[in-house]
Design a protein around this motif. Structure first.
Motif, short mmCIF file in Angstrom:
data_model
loop_
_atom_site.label_atom_id
_atom_site.label_comp_id
_atom_site.label_asym_id
_atom_site.label_seq_id
_atom_site.Cartn_x
_atom_site.Cartn_y
_atom_site.Cartn_z
N SER A 279 -26.32 -45.36 65.92
CA SER A 279 -27.22 -44.31 66.40
C SER A 279 -28.54 -44.85 66.93
CB SER A 279 -27.50 -43.32 65.25
OG SER A 279 -26.31 -42.79 64.73
N ILE A 280 -28.60 -46.12 67.23
CA ILE A 280 -29.87 -46.74 67.61
C ILE A 280 -30.46 -46.08 68.85
CG2 ILE A 280 -30.92 -48.86 68.50
CD1 ILE A 280 -29.06 -50.43 66.66
N GLU A 281 -29.65 -45.83 69.86
CA GLU A 281 -30.18 -45.26 71.11
C GLU A 281 -30.81 -43.90 70.88
OE1 GLU A 281 -28.71 -43.84 75.58
OE2 GLU A 281 -27.27 -44.71 74.17
N GLY A 287 -37.51 -40.88 68.05
CA GLY A 287 -38.60 -41.36 67.21
C GLY A 287 -38.25 -41.51 65.75
N LEU A 288 -36.96 -41.59 65.41
CA LEU A 288 -36.56 -41.79 64.02
C LEU A 288 -36.65 -43.27 63.67
CD1 LEU A 288 -33.45 -39.44 63.70
CD2 LEU A 288 -35.85 -38.94 63.27
N GLN A 289 -37.29 -43.57 62.55
CA GLN A 289 -37.50 -44.96 62.15
C GLN A 289 -36.39 -45.44 61.22
OE1 GLN A 289 -40.01 -47.31 63.19
NE2 GLN A 289 -39.92 -45.75 64.78
N SER A 290 -35.17 -45.43 61.71
CA SER A 290 -34.09 -46.06 60.96
C SER A 290 -34.38 -47.56 60.91
CB SER A 290 -32.74 -45.79 61.61
OG SER A 290 -32.67 -46.43 62.87
N LEU A 291 -33.78 -48.25 59.96
CA LEU A 291 -34.10 -49.68 59.82
C LEU A 291 -33.67 -50.51 61.03
CD1 LEU A 291 -33.52 -50.36 56.02
CD2 LEU A 291 -35.56 -49.62 57.23
N PRO A 292 -32.52 -50.23 61.66
CA PRO A 292 -32.20 -50.98 62.89
C PRO A 292 -33.21 -50.75 64.00
CG PRO A 292 -30.22 -50.01 61.99
CD PRO A 292 -31.36 -49.42 61.22
N VAL A 293 -33.82 -49.55 64.06
CA VAL A 293 -34.85 -49.28 65.06
C VAL A 293 -36.14 -49.98 64.68
CG1 VAL A 293 -36.30 -47.49 66.09
CG2 VAL A 293 -33.86 -47.08 65.78
N PHE A 295 -36.71 -52.59 62.55
CA PHE A 295 -36.70 -54.04 62.38
C PHE A 295 -35.85 -54.77 63.42
CE2 PHE A 295 -37.74 -52.41 58.17
CZ PHE A 295 -38.81 -53.22 57.80
N GLY A 296 -35.06 -54.03 64.19
CA GLY A 296 -34.14 -54.67 65.11
C GLY A 296 -32.80 -54.94 64.44
N ILE A 297 -31.78 -55.12 65.24
CA ILE A 297 -30.42 -55.26 64.72
C ILE A 297 -30.28 -56.49 63.83
CG2 ILE A 297 -28.03 -55.74 65.38
CD1 ILE A 297 -28.38 -53.93 67.76
N GLU A 298 -30.81 -57.64 64.25
CA GLU A 298 -30.61 -58.87 63.50
C GLU A 298 -31.21 -58.80 62.11
OE1 GLU A 298 -28.77 -61.65 64.24
OE2 GLU A 298 -28.04 -60.30 65.79
N THR A 299 -32.44 -58.32 62.01
CA THR A 299 -33.08 -58.24 60.70
C THR A 299 -32.44 -57.16 59.85
OG1 THR A 299 -35.18 -58.97 61.64
CG2 THR A 299 -35.27 -57.84 59.51
N ALA A 300 -32.15 -56.02 60.46
CA ALA A 300 -31.60 -54.89 59.70
C ALA A 300 -30.24 -55.21 59.10
CB ALA A 300 -31.51 -53.66 60.60
N LYS A 301 -29.43 -55.97 59.79
CA LYS A 301 -28.10 -56.25 59.25
C LYS A 301 -28.19 -57.14 58.00
CE LYS A 301 -26.84 -60.22 62.22
NZ LYS A 301 -25.98 -60.64 63.35
N TRP A 302 -29.20 -58.01 57.95
CA TRP A 302 -29.38 -58.84 56.76
C TRP A 302 -29.99 -58.05 55.61
CZ3 TRP A 302 -26.96 -63.21 55.98
CH2 TRP A 302 -26.52 -63.93 57.08
N ILE A 303 -30.88 -57.11 55.93
CA ILE A 303 -31.39 -56.20 54.90
C ILE A 303 -30.24 -55.41 54.29
CG2 ILE A 303 -32.81 -54.16 54.49
CD1 ILE A 303 -34.71 -55.14 56.67
N CYS A 304 -29.34 -54.98 55.14
CA CYS A 304 -28.19 -54.19 54.72
C CYS A 304 -27.31 -54.95 53.72
CB CYS A 304 -27.39 -53.78 55.95
SG CYS A 304 -25.88 -52.88 55.59
N VAL A 305 -26.85 -56.12 54.10
CA VAL A 305 -25.95 -56.88 53.22
C VAL A 305 -26.70 -57.38 51.99
CG1 VAL A 305 -24.42 -57.52 55.12
CG2 VAL A 305 -26.28 -59.06 54.49
N GLY A 306 -28.00 -57.66 52.14
CA GLY A 306 -28.78 -58.09 50.99
C GLY A 306 -28.88 -57.01 49.93
N ALA A 307 -29.11 -55.77 50.37
CA ALA A 307 -29.20 -54.65 49.43
C ALA A 307 -27.88 -54.45 48.69
CB ALA A 307 -29.59 -53.38 50.17
#
Length: 383
Positions: A279-281, A287-293, A295-307
């Protein structure tokens, strides 16, 4: 919406100051309140000075899926769905049955953690009712209301979905929301009676979860606008609430279990992030601040698997620490660690390679091991 009982002689009107983000026709919707009124015969939605009716009835743009879409995906409510005209199939699609299993499994974990579930007809029947309440009814309510308030975003990300494409009308969607909500609350009250509760704990859990679902999706709070708060709320709804209901049905809900399951909900936060990548686009435009929006895809994917991974490792460590103090279960801790390993494997094989392309494949591959870990933890707390 927070649960409200309806009776034949009365109408209910819910007022909410909803400032719609933007219209599908490139001009702003009016911010005047919307009025929902429900009487004994039918539910009517009045949108004052807005073009919501026009937006919902809009034709799907050219980005709609090909006619070769999957009928299975349509029923499950996931992307790649076949375009469907049958209203009942569309209604099922809105409830996203693919999201029911974690809630149903949560009830199983709660029943196991209680230590009081027995394989009798009575206990099995009560657990099935609790699963129906948690899955088809209240999760179906949550998913339908989320799609309703996300109709402008879906018009950008997935314009072929039932609501933005006009495959189902406003009144039909709102009616479905109320029916599922009231059915879930009625089942919750019934379960309290069957369990012999003096205090209707399951009903209030269902009521609180329903309110959380509403403020997650609806303005003015719309928790999902904040990636951290919204995803944790979603994770708690999927892991903690059904566990609490299952444990309260067969035993006593204790503070240590509440803390443990809330900790596990951090893993649920990670699972919720997985769904944000597709749903990034639309989130960016709205104006929704989802984590991929944010932090960007690269950072958000590591936050995801880390959690997801660190939460389970922490829970296993808690079990092991208890063992070192003389009262823990090392084998349960080792079993939980063993279930984390295949999740990490599928994270590198699918999710970390391309979280947008492989989100569904990753969840189908890895999540069974996560929910098995939930059961291992529940069994460890019950013995």
């Amino acid at each position: 919406a927070i649960a409200s009982f309806l009776s034949n002689g009365y109408s209910l009107r819910l007022y909410s100051d909803v400032n719609e983000f933007c219209s599908l026709r490139s001009h702003s919707l009016s911010s005047r309140p919307s009025h929902f009124s429900l009487n004994r015969r039918r539910l009517v939605v009045r949108a004052a000075d807005t073009d919501t009716n026009e937006a919902v009835g809009a034709k799907a743009p050219d980005t709609a899926p090909s006619p070769s879409g999957s009928s299975v995906n349509q029923i499950l409510g996931i992307k790649g769905a076949k375009q469907e005209t049958d209203k009942w199939k569309i209604r099922v699609q809105l409830t996203k049955p693919v999201t029911w299993p974690p809630l149903i499994w949560g009830v199983v974990c709660g029943a196991a953690a209680s230590g009081n579930f027995h394989w009798t007809l009575d206990d099995v029947a009560k657990s099935v009712l609790c699963m129906i309440m948690s899955g088809p009814c209240l999760t179906g309510y949550t998913q339908t209301i989320n799609d309703w308030y996300d109709r402008e975003i879906d018009a950008i990300n997935e314009p072929y979905r039932p609501i933005p494409s006009g495959a189902i009308s406003e009144n039909e969607v709102i009616t479905q929301i109320w029916v599922l909500l009231l059915a879930g609350l009625a089942l919750a009250g019934t379960l309290d009676v069957l369990a012999g509760h003096d205090f209707p704990v399951i009903f209030y859990l269902a009521l609180g979860g329903s309110l959380l679902s509403y403020i997650y999706s609806a303005p003015p709070l719309k928790l999902k606008q904040n990636g951290w708060i919204g995803n944790f709320a979603l994770g708690a709804s999927y892991i903690s609430l059904p566990w609490w209901a299952g444990q309260a049905l067969f035993g006593t809900l204790t503070p240590d279990i509440i803390i443990l399951t809330l900790l596990y909900s951090i893993a649920g936060l990670g699972i919720a992030i997985v769904n944000d990548f597709k749903s990034i686009e639309g989130d960016t435009k709205m104006g929704l601040q989802s984590l991929p929006v944010a932090f960007g895809i690269e950072t958000a994917k590591w936050i995801c698997v880390g959690a997801i991974d660190l939460t389970q490792i922490s829970v296993a460590g808690m079990n092991q620490s208890c063992y070192l103090l003389g009262s823990g279960k090392p084998y349960y801790a080792l079993a939980l660690l063993g279930l984390i390993a295949p999740q990490v494997f599928f994270q590198f094989k699918y999710f970390l390679r391309d979280p947008v392309k492989y989100d569904v494949k990753y969840q189908a591959s890895a999540q069974p091991f996560l929910i098995m870990g939930l059961l291992v933890t529940a069994l460890a707390t019950s013995h």
